[in-house]
Design a protein around this motif. Structure first.
Motif, PDB file in Angstrom:
ATOM      1  N   THR A   1     -17.105  -1.196   9.966  1.00 46.58           N
ATOM      2  CA  THR A   1     -17.143  -0.666   8.262  1.00 46.58           C
ATOM      3  C   THR A   1     -14.926  -0.738   8.117  1.00 46.58           C
ATOM      4  O   THR A   1     -14.936   0.163   9.081  1.00 46.58           O
ATOM      5  CB  THR A   1     -17.351   0.836   7.658  1.00 46.58           C
ATOM      6  N   THR A   2     -15.162  -1.261   7.583  1.00 40.77           N
ATOM      7  CA  THR A   2     -13.929  -1.386   6.689  1.00 40.77           C
ATOM      8  C   THR A   2     -13.011   0.426   6.832  1.00 40.77           C
ATOM      9  O   THR A   2     -11.858   0.685   7.175  1.00 40.77           O
ATOM     10  CB  THR A   2     -13.099  -1.396   5.177  1.00 40.77           C
ATOM     11  N   GLU A   3     -13.779   1.145   6.567  1.00 40.87           N
ATOM     12  CA  GLU A   3     -13.480   2.581   6.764  1.00 40.87           C
ATOM     13  C   GLU A   3     -13.126   3.103   7.756  1.00 40.87           C
ATOM     14  O   GLU A   3     -12.368   3.478   7.956  1.00 40.87           O
ATOM     15  CB  GLU A   3     -14.485   3.689   6.189  1.00 40.87           C
ATOM     16  N   PHE A   4     -13.746   2.873   9.502  1.00 47.07           N
ATOM     17  CA  PHE A   4     -13.531   3.081  10.444  1.00 47.07           C
ATOM     18  C   PHE A   4     -13.199   2.097  11.503  1.00 47.07           C
ATOM     19  O   PHE A   4     -12.958   1.813  12.318  1.00 47.07           O
ATOM     20  CB  PHE A   4     -15.110   3.847  10.997  1.00 47.07           C
TER      21      PHE A   4
ATOM     22  N   LYS B   1      -3.551   7.376  10.886  1.00 51.10           N
ATOM     23  CA  LYS B   1      -4.400   6.703  10.054  1.00 51.10           C
ATOM     24  C   LYS B   1      -3.765   5.567   9.588  1.00 51.10           C
ATOM     25  O   LYS B   1      -2.049   5.409   9.653  1.00 51.10           O
ATOM     26  CB  LYS B   1      -4.045   8.052   8.225  1.00 51.10           C
TER      27      LYS B   1
ATOM     28  N   SER C   1       0.514  -0.850   0.112  1.00 54.00           N
ATOM     29  CA  SER C   1       0.599   0.196   0.537  1.00 54.00           C
ATOM     30  C   SER C   1       0.713   1.194   0.137  1.00 54.00           C
ATOM     31  O   SER C   1       2.307   1.381   0.739  1.00 54.00           O
ATOM     32  CB  SER C   1      -0.652  -0.054   1.242  1.00 54.00           C
TER      33      SER C   1
ATOM     34  N   ARG D   1     -15.564   0.025  16.727  1.00 55.40           N
ATOM     35  CA  ARG D   1     -15.798   1.111  17.753  1.00 55.40           C
ATOM     36  C   ARG D   1     -15.543   0.513  19.058  1.00 55.40           C
ATOM     37  O   ARG D   1     -15.000   1.875  19.808  1.00 55.40           O
ATOM     38  CB  ARG D   1     -16.491   1.789  17.009  1.00 55.40           C
TER      39      ARG D   1
ATOM     40  N   ASN E   1     -18.770  10.425  15.606  1.00 55.13           N
ATOM     41  CA  ASN E   1     -18.620  11.364  13.437  1.00 55.13           C
ATOM     42  C   ASN E   1     -19.475  12.751  13.758  1.00 55.13           C
ATOM     43  O   ASN E   1     -19.811  12.290  12.908  1.00 55.13           O
ATOM     44  CB  ASN E   1     -19.735  10.128  12.949  1.00 55.13           C
TER      45      ASN E   1
ATOM     46  N   PRO F   1      -6.449  -0.033   5.694  1.00 57.99           N
ATOM     47  CA  PRO F   1      -7.860  -1.120   6.115  1.00 57.99           C
ATOM     48  C   PRO F   1      -6.939  -1.904   6.043  1.00 57.99           C
ATOM     49  O   PRO F   1      -6.233  -2.609   5.606  1.00 57.99           O
ATOM     50  CB  PRO F   1      -8.652   0.229   5.442  1.00 57.99           C
TER      51      PRO F   1
ATOM     52  N   ASN G   1     -12.116  -8.441   5.931  1.00 56.82           N
ATOM     53  CA  ASN G   1     -13.340  -7.836   6.667  1.00 56.82           C
ATOM     54  C   ASN G   1     -14.985  -8.846   6.892  1.00 56.82           C
ATOM     55  O   ASN G   1     -15.906  -9.238   5.722  1.00 56.82           O
ATOM     56  CB  ASN G   1     -13.993  -6.709   6.357  1.00 56.82           C
TER      57      ASN G   1
ATOM     58  N   VAL H   1      -0.400   5.973   4.019  1.00 53.45           N
ATOM     59  CA  VAL H   1      -1.802   7.377   3.906  1.00 53.45           C
ATOM     60  C   VAL H   1      -1.771   7.997   5.434  1.00 53.45           C
ATOM     61  O   VAL H   1      -2.632   8.607   4.693  1.00 53.45           O
ATOM     62  CB  VAL H   1      -2.675   5.362   4.748  1.00 53.45           C
TER      63      VAL H   1
ATOM     64  N   GLY I   1      -9.521   9.333  14.585  1.00 51.65           N
ATOM     65  CA  GLY I   1      -8.878   9.297  13.092  1.00 51.65           C
ATOM     66  C   GLY I   1      -7.314   8.733  12.965  1.00 51.65           C
ATOM     67  O   GLY I   1      -6.806   8.380  11.623  1.00 51.65           O
TER      68      GLY I   1
END
Length: 526
Positions: free
Chosen positions: A478-481, A464, A415, A484, A522, A467, A471, A418, A461
């Motif tokens: 979510t993969t984004e967040f 960074k 990757s 939690r 959020n 990801p 999943n 990020v 956040g």
């Protein structure tokens, strides 16, 4: 969490080793071959015995496999600090967002049986009579249990000790409100004793580097208040400012030098991560750590990690959430280094205090310095803690950025970087970029304490992180967040189902890993 389910085991841990543990506790006082209550109470032994289990279980020190389930295979990985080369449960586990109840139950059970129970027991024996011990137990209780509420959200707190059939949960807001009040009580009590010139009665019991010094414990409590204040900045900004400034204004202030750091100094146990990494090969450097520390050419990397056995002389991390065909694919990447081969386990260091103050100053709070001054001081004290040289050049570097990640064995895991910020402070940058710098450096300095780093990542956040590529949450996370929180545990659902229902009712969503806790808003950081 019914108290009577844990009483016998916990009381056994409080008795001297020469006393056999049975169900007949009432016989001990009258047993001529046992220890009488007056003998046991000499030098406050009836109170002091509860502290060791608290010290040893904020992070579980032994057995190592319990630490692995309590923290090693959740927040240490979700924070971006570490990764595993081991495909536990066929690769469908916490690291790929399929949260495993048979793992995560240890977070709850060990916290309640060892931290919360003993805080409750010490309070019953000392409050109003030996309030120095009550104050110290409150600080340890907040340190241990804020981790619990930050993991689950609503928890049993104010009603712990109830024998009711259903034990109701407090909302996270209610827990934080009580924790701030408990820190008020503890700070006032210990400060009063310092002002009176009272000698500490805690020196031989204290398993930190403080040697029982009440002033040091107050400074830790103030820094803990500052940490909790920053946690709620997006949900209760006015209260966050008030509590943070209170921590700074208190006469002993917050941590300033590395000797102020809060660390468990065990006479017996080393950091369990050393076993997980060095003996079991289950934990490796993360791809995120490789990207950020190698990109910055961070001199602390040699204290944090060993070089790779597969790629001699190189630091090589593993990406989290990848397909693992075999442990041997990555087990010879970099292990965790000298930082965990010690009997000193840091749970809060002085660098964190500086970065908290830097963020507060960025937000316009009175933190006793500018954001830049405090940011740079945090980096310097971290370098000093780790015995690294070159802090001045590192702080001034405005060109180096995190590096792309390359998996030499499996290019599908590669990757681009990020977390694209430099180290040097930029007065012209936006507050968002400045915050990213602060939290990225705070993240580096806090290693290897993954619980706090995971909380900061959820709140801001930053830094960074790469990801996950796999999943298995079924859409819950979510993969984004990322993860939690952790869902409520099976032991509670079996023994206190009505209480769990009160906890679920105080969540802002379903009882799964994608629902945010109260402070995890959020919304923009500014």
């Amino acid at each position: 969490m019914k108290l009577n389910k844990i009483t016998t085991a916990a009381i056994c841990s409080l008795l001297l080793a020469s006393v056999g543990c049975t169900d007949n506790f009432e016989d001990i006082n009258s047993n001529p071959n046992g220890i009488s209550l007056p003998d046991f109470e000499q030098d406050f032994n009836h109170i002091k015995g509860g502290f060791a289990p608290m010290f040893n279980n904020i992070q579980v020190l032994t057995p190592e496999w319990v630490y692995q389930l309590q923290q090693g295979l959740n927040s240490d990985i979700w924070s971006g600090y570490m990764a595993t080369p081991t495909g536990f449960e066929g690769g469908i586990n916490n690291t790929t967002y399929s949260l495993l109840d048979n793992w995560n139950g240890f977070i709850w059970d060990y916290g309640y049986k060892n931290v919360m129970f003993n805080a409750f027991d010490i309070a019953n024996k000392s409050k109003g009579k030996y309030d120095q011990f009550y104050a110290l137990s409150l600080i340890l209780k907040v340190e241990g249990m804020h981790r619990m509420t930050d993991t689950f959200g609503p928890i049993i707190y104010s009603k712990f000790g109830s024998t009711d059939a259903t034990i109701a949960y407090d909302s996270q807001e209610e827990v934080y409100t009580q924790m701030f009040a408990e820190l008020d009580t503890a700070v006032a009590e210990l400060t009063k004793r310092v002002d009176a010139g009272e000698a500490s009665t805690f020196a031989t019991t204290d398993m930190t580097g403080y040697g029982g010094k009440y002033e040091s414990w107050v400074r830790f409590a103030n820094t803990l208040r500052l940490r909790l204040a920053m946690r709620i900045v997006k949900i209760k900004p006015a209260l966050a400012k008030t509590e943070a400034e209170k921590a700074i204004a208190q006469k002993f202030g917050v941590m300033m030098v590395n000797d102020d750091s809060f660390k468990i100094v065990s006479p017996v146990y080393s950091n369990p991560i050393a076993t997980l990494s060095g003996s079991w090969l289950d934990i490796r450097m993360s791809a995120d750590m490789e990207s950020i520390m190698k990109g910055y050419q961070d001199p602390r990397i040699s204290a944090y990690f060993d070089t790779s056995k597969q790629f001699p002389g190189q630091y090589k991390g593993v990406r989290t959430g990848i397909a693992i065909s075999g442990k041997s694919d990555h087990q010879d990447f970099s292990g965790i280094g000298a930082v965990v081969r010690s009997k000193e386990i840091y749970l809060m260091n002085a660098a964190e205090a500086y970065f908290l103050r830097a963020e507060g100053a960025l937000r316009g709070w009175n933190m006793g310095g500018t954001a830049q001054e405090l940011y740079e001081a945090g980096i310097k004290v971290s370098f000093d803690q780790r015995g690294a040289s070159g802090a001045a050049a590192y702080i001034a570097d405005n060109t180096k950025t995190p590096a792309a990640y390359v998996d030499p064995n499996f290019p599908e895991n590669n990757s681009p970087a990020v977390n694209n910020v430099t180290v040097a402070w930029d007065a012209a940058a936006t507050n968002e970029v400045k915050l990213q710098k602060i939290i990225t450096q705070k993240w580096i300095a806090g290693f290897p304490e993954g619980q706090e780093a995971w909380s900061d990542y959820r709140r801001t956040g930053y830094p960074k992180l790469f990801p996950v590529l796999k999943n298995y949450s079924g859409g819950a996370i979510t993969t984004e967040f990322g993860v939690r929180r952790v869902n409520f545990v099976q032991s509670e659902k079996a023994g206190n189902s009505g209480g769990v229902a009160t906890g679920v009712a105080k969540l802002n969503g379903p009882d799964n890993g994608g629902t945010r806790t109260w402070w995890d808003v959020n919304a923009p950081n500014f």
